[in-house]
Design an enzyme around this catalytic site. Structure first.
Site, PDB file in Angstrom:
ATOM      1  N   GLU A 127      32.907  53.748  62.681  1.00  0.00           N
ATOM      2  CA  GLU A 127      33.532  52.888  61.669  1.00  0.00           C
ATOM      3  C   GLU A 127      34.112  51.618  62.283  1.00  0.00           C
ATOM      4  O   GLU A 127      35.246  51.229  62.011  1.00  0.00           O
ATOM      5  CB  GLU A 127      34.614  53.659  60.916  1.00  0.00           C
ATOM      6  N   ASP A 139      32.573  64.184  55.774  1.00  0.00           N
ATOM      7  CA  ASP A 139      33.926  63.654  55.895  1.00  0.00           C
ATOM      8  C   ASP A 139      34.963  64.340  55.015  1.00  0.00           C
ATOM      9  O   ASP A 139      35.366  63.779  54.000  1.00  0.00           O
ATOM     10  CB  ASP A 139      33.911  62.149  55.567  1.00  0.00           C
ATOM     11  N   GLU A 181      43.432  63.454  51.560  1.00  0.00           N
ATOM     12  CA  GLU A 181      42.746  62.201  51.240  1.00  0.00           C
ATOM     13  C   GLU A 181      41.736  62.388  50.118  1.00  0.00           C
ATOM     14  O   GLU A 181      41.653  61.574  49.212  1.00  0.00           O
ATOM     15  CB  GLU A 181      42.033  61.672  52.495  1.00  0.00           C
TER      16      GLU A 181
END
Ligand code: BDP
Length: 683
Positions: A266, A339, A367
């Site tokens: 990322e 993820d 998240e």
């Protein structure tokens, strides 16, 4: 007098008349008897154990207990042995863990008999994604307890130290023995001498509780912070810089744990920027840490924008490097190949790296599971991963066994959880989010514990007291229904968010609500939900079979073939591995489209049931925590509706089928949801 006073306080708390803000977590035991603690060791750590036993003793009044540090081959690492009048361990921290275990057993009514408790993993760490400016990446419980722009350069206040101590105590009580103090997207400033001074201050507070301090480091620190020409891991000048930096850290923190590194992921810099590989990068840091006993946790969370299937990338990059890492490197692998989604298959790297130490990473902060708004107890998700069979060394090669050193020799074994702790008074934002911190620690200590056992303990410790254990009404009408709600909550979230193997169909950036439509031009496709769901007129789902991306090949037989065939692939992962027509026949006899609708409706219904469960337990909970959870459940229900409506209305454009007549109709318009998808819809 003291006991009368405490009983009075407890009475007020139970009547909801005394403010209860959740700050005490699961550590609420108050002694109801006297104990004499004999301990010849004079370390600060055993002194804590002595005090804890005195303050929280709920065993026989007038008992004597001896704490002993004495080597025993059957006791591993910081494990311990508990007897009726003795706690024995190899180390002081082992004694402390023994004290917490004994107190927990007294408080939850578990039997206390002679038994050895050994940890499943040696290193049990929390990863804090805390930034130096005090914000927390994916943090939903306030700002960082460690960092804050203006605070960083000042000596810590007494109040800060007190909070760090409480944090350390909470961790020690569940066996967590490591804390990575900063975000994996690390700032090079982390290694500045002024910041390292604060690291030392934090480490000094955590140490007596057996917690080692670790740091995330930015791979390009030598060039960015050290002014070197580059950060090439094979450049001797770079290696020298790291060696000196590591030495500087150990001068401040003699028991420093080591580094956590996110590299070439990322947009983060890494060894590949210099034509080197992950092993070159990890080994350079490992060599610097080795003389001091430090380790490198090198993350396998990598994916480039050009690959056709993101789910395959970590394996593709890391598997060829098996055996190339130093023995003080542990490759840190997220539980699933993509993820931290509500449900993923386990990462195929587990068990596949046979000559490299591998550690699982889970995300405690929610998240992708409703932030600190939704009640989602995550232990069942982690249990599913730990107990999943990789078949790598025959049947029974579970992820747990492939990572705890029992199948493959590993110099170090470890596990990591991305923390959900912040400055909020109750630490985690949601009272029930505390259970995820608790569960992580308990599973890290013993990966064979069941989610049910852990929920049982947590509820007793968090909402009960000595009297509750004797109270059938409390057990039947509070403990049992609340426990069931917790155990069902993860599947409920999967149902109303992404059932049947759907994944990553979140609204962009905040990852809270639905966004299956989100795909602006110019954004890399593997950051957009349509890449993951592949919905079209002919069907839905990502084809990862042999006719598709062949991600199934990364799993060992017979699993690979099972996953490859829609008839044998578990239905809860169906759309992860298969692209199927809307009228595909499910095991229930329904079409795929109808089954999708039924799952969303079921999720909604489940949250409605949780609301009812909670309403009914009002008299057993203090007013403040009761109201807090009640209003969050209401927001969760409304958000589940948004998920249901957004996903069904969106996918209906492709399926061109009606929502089954017996299910409730969406309450929102698709356009309205699309226009507002950057809002969190949680009010
Ligand atoms: C993703 C998060 C991102 C993290 C990344 C990671 O959205 O904030 O930096 O994981 O684990 O899920 O590195």
């Amino acid at each position: 007098m003291r006991r009368i006073f405490l009983s009075f306080v407890l009475l007020l708390v139970n009547l909801g008349l005394f403010a209860e803000n959740g700050h005490q977590l699961w550590l609420r035991n108050v002694a109801n008897g006297k104990v004499t603690v004999v301990c010849s060791d004079k370390s600060v750590t055993t002194a804590i154990a002595v005090q804890e036993l005195k303050d929280g003793w709920q065993g026989r009044d007038g008992a004597t207990i001896t704490l002993k540090i004495k080597k025993d081959k059957a006791i591993k690492n910081d494990g311990f042995k508990i007897g009726t009048s003795e706690i024995q361990a190899n180390t002081a921290v082992g004694v402390l863990y023994g004290a917490y275990e004994l107190l927990r057993r007294q408080q939850t009514g578990e039997p206390i008999e002679e038994k050895i408790f050994n940890p499943s993993y040696q290193v049990r760490t929390l990863n804090h994604w805390d930034n130096l400016d005090g914000t927390i990446e994916r943090g939903y419980a306030g700002r960082s307890i460690f960092w804050g722009e203006e605070k960083n350069l000042l000596p810590p206040t007494e109040q800060e130290k007190q909070l760090w101590k409480e944090y350390a105590r909470a961790n020690a009580s569940i066996g967590i023995n490591g804390a990575v103090l900063n975000n994996v997207n690390a700032s090079p400033d982390m290694l500045m001498p002024e910041i390292l001074q604060r690291v030392k201050e934090i480490a000094d507070v955590l140490r007596p509780y057996g917690i080692k301090t670790y740091l995330s480091v930015k791979f390009s620190s030598p060039s960015q912070a050290g002014g070197l020409e580059n950060s090439d891991p094979l450049n001797p000048v770079v290696r020298k810089w790291w060696n000196a930096k590591v030495k500087e850290i150990y001068q401040l923190v003699p028991d420093f744990g080591g580094f956590l590194v996110k590299a070439n992921s990322e947009g983060q810099p890494g060894p590949q920027d210099y034509g080197r590989n992950h092993a070159d990068g990890a080994n350079m840091l490992a060599d610097a840490l080795k003389p001091f006993g430090g380790i490198v946790m090198w993350r396998a969370f990598v994916y480039a924008s050009n690959d056709k299937d993101r789910a395959k990338q970590a394996y593709n990059e890391f598997k060829p490097l098996d055996g190339r890492f130093r023995d003080n490197v542990i490759v840190q692998v997220k539980n699933g190949p993509i993820d931290f989604q509500p449900r993923e298959p386990f990462s195929p790297l587990f068990g596949a790296m046979k000559k490299t130490s591998v550690m699982p990473e889970v995300q405690i902060t929610q998240e992708y599971l409703g932030h600190s708004i939704h009640l989602v107890y995550l232990a069942p998700m982690w249990e599913e991963m730990l107990k999943a069979d990789t078949y790598q060394q025959g049947e029974g090669s579970t992820v747990a066994k492939c990572t705890d050193g029992s199948i493959y020799p590993q110099t170090y074994t470890a596990v990591a959880g991305v923390a959900n702790v912040g400055l909020d008074t109750n630490w985690c934002g949601h009272e029930f989010a505390q259970s995820n911190w608790y569960a992580f620690g308990r599973q890290a200590w013993d990966h064979q514990l069941t989610s049910e056992q852990i929920a049982d303990e947590w509820i007793k410790l968090t909402f009960g007291n000595a009297a509750s254990l004797q109270d059938a009404d409390w057990k039947n009408n509070f403990l049992a229904p609340v426990k069931q709600m917790m155990l069902d909550s993860r599947e409920a979230a999967v149902n109303y968010m992404m059932p049947l193997g759907f994944h990553h169909i979140f609204a962009a950036e905040h990852h809270y609500g639905p966004g299956p439509w989100w795909a602006p031009e110019g954004v890399r496709s593997d950051w957009t939900p349509p890449y993951y769901h592949q919905a079209s007129a002919d069907g839905v789902g990502f084809n990862r079979t042999r006719t598709g991306s062949d991600a199934v090949k990364q799993y060992h037989e017979p699993l690979a073939s099972q996953l490859n065939d829609p008839k044998t692939c578990p239905e809860n992962l169906l759309l992860w591995f298969h692209h199927l027509p809307w009228d595909y026949k499910m095991k229930s006899g329904r079409t795929l489209w109808d089954e999708i609708c039924v799952h969303y409706a079921r999720g909604l219904e489940q949250v409605g049931e949780f609301q009812k469960v909670w309403d009914k337990v009002e008299k057993y909970v203090d007013a403040e925590r009761f109201a807090g959870v009640q209003s969050k459940l209401r927001a969760q229900r409304r958000n589940a509706q948004v998920w249901n409506d957004g996903c069904l209305l969106y996918f209906q454009q492709f399926s061109k089928r009606a929502i089954p007549y017996n299910l409730d109709r969406p309450q929102h318009d698709l356009d309205e949801l699309i226009q507002n998808d950057m809002k969190r819809f949680d009010e």
